[in-house]
Design an enzyme around this catalytic site. Structure first.
Site, PDB file in Angstrom:
ATOM      1  CE  LYS A   1      -4.184   1.813   2.323  1.00 24.03           C
ATOM      2  NZ  LYS A   1      -5.141   1.852   0.910  1.00 24.03           N
TER       3      LYS A   1
HETATM    4  N1  PMP Z   1      -7.594  -1.745  -3.344  1.00 25.56           N
HETATM    5  C1  PMP Z   1      -6.981  -0.711  -3.214  1.00 25.56           C
HETATM    6  C2  PMP Z   1      -6.180   0.075  -4.380  1.00 25.56           C
HETATM    7  C3  PMP Z   1      -7.123   0.025  -1.789  1.00 25.56           C
HETATM    8  O1  PMP Z   1      -6.581   1.385  -1.711  1.00 25.56           O
HETATM    9  C4  PMP Z   1      -7.853  -0.611  -0.763  1.00 25.56           C
HETATM   10  C5  PMP Z   1      -8.031  -0.006   0.348  1.00 25.56           C
HETATM   11  N2  PMP Z   1      -7.067  -0.162   1.341  1.00 25.56           N
HETATM   12  C6  PMP Z   1      -8.396  -2.022  -0.892  1.00 25.56           C
HETATM   13  C7  PMP Z   1      -8.092  -2.535  -2.310  1.00 25.56           C
HETATM   14  C8  PMP Z   1      -9.039  -2.711  -0.078  1.00 25.56           C
HETATM   15  O2  PMP Z   1      -8.273  -3.063   1.107  1.00 25.56           O
HETATM   16  P1  PMP Z   1      -8.758  -3.070   2.307  1.00 25.56           P
HETATM   17  O3  PMP Z   1      -9.977  -4.045   2.330  1.00 25.56           O
HETATM   18  O4  PMP Z   1      -7.625  -3.710   3.283  1.00 25.56           O
HETATM   19  O5  PMP Z   1      -9.410  -2.061   2.994  1.00 25.56           O
END
Ligand code: PMP
Length: 286
Positions: A155
């Protein structure tokens, strides 16, 4: 009433181990990560005063940093404790948490050798991500890069340049978000959420090759299996949107979000989406 700007609020931010007044949580303009995009961050939601899956998020922040070749100076346990502290100090029963880590301003070159790692955690009130019960998506011209061209599972701030371009183009086109294909043309994810299709009563979702493997994605896959719904992770091509009977997104911010249309093709908010949305809502509040 408009929400106050993010840098002009009351409250405290946990900044390199100290609770700092909100407006004083600043850094220098020559910060390495500002120039080269190598910050990493998390997005977490607070329900009933507690962060859902906090340790999973703290672990992913570490993993994201490691994929960008640095170590965080705080352990997962220390991040968890700092997050709980900042949520309590800001008296939040519900809301959002934004941990962020970055390389400091010690050097200006592309090489990051000699930079110090900084960590901050902010928490603030935040409601629903979309106003609509079912959102409209449009396909973006921006493609998720190959894992050979980017650390896809991280991320990392730099990966969001595509997401911001895609999202703002989608908003300008009258949609609420963008659906991104990957470098091969397969369905990938939205700009801050993962994609699920219901096909023949089963749940289909893209593999993790070019997506962020969402903590909500894994939670919802688990809930689906518990509800007796078969879950299939595979490569999915855009023409398969024609045979999907339901589409939804998952993410910490969006939770389980029904998709009502993609590029003008409409989808109902069907029974699988409704069931998983209800089960997720019950789980996070339990
Ligand atoms: N894809 C992207 C590009 C994101 O930014 C997020 C948000 N963090 C997600 C998927 C979903 O991840 P999560 O369920 O861990 O929030």
């Amino acid at each position: 009433m408009n929400a106050p700007p993010m840098d002009d609020r009351d409250g405290v931010i946990w900044y390199n181990g100290k609770l700092t007044p909100w407006r004083d949580a600043k850094f220098h303009v020559l910060t390495h990560s500002l120039h080269y995009g190598n910050g990493v961050f998390e997005g977490e939601r607070i329900y009933n005063g507690k962060v859902f899956k906090l340790t999973e998020h703290s672990r992913r922040l570490h993993k994201s940093a490691n994929m960008l070749a640095y170590e965080l100076p705080y352990s997962v346990e220390e991040l968890d404790a700092a997050t709980n502290l900042v949520v309590a100090m800001n008296k939040l029963e519900s809301g959002y948490v934004r941990p962020v880590a970055w390389r400091g301003a010690e050097v200006i070159g592309v090489s990051a050798q000699g930079t110090k790692i900084h960590v901050a955690i902010a928490a603030f009130p935040w409601g629903a991500y979309y106003e609509q019960k079912a959102i409209k998506l449009v396909t973006s011209r921006w493609k998720r890069p190959s894992p050979e061209s980017s650390p896809a599972g991280s991320k990392a701030a730099g990966l969001y340049i595509i997401c911001t371009l895609a999202k703002d183009e989608a908003l300008a086109a009258g949609a609420q978000d963008a659906l991104m294909h990957d470098y091969k043309g397969r369905l990938s994810e939205a700009t801050g959420a993962n994609l699920f299709l219901a096909i023949n009563g089963e749940l289909h979702t893209p593999t993790t090759e070019t997506i962020l493997n969402g903590i909500t994605r894994l939670t919802v896959m688990d809930l689906a299996r518990k509800a007796g719904i078969k879950v299939v992770e595979r490569e999915i091509w855009p023409d398969e949107l024609a045979k999907a009977t339901e589409v939804f997104l998952t993410g910490t911010a969006v939770e389980v979000q029904p998709v009502g249309a993609i590029d003008g093709r409409e989808y109902p908010v069907g029974p699988i989406t409704q069931k998983l949305k209800a089960d997720y809502a019950a789980l996070v509040r339990s």
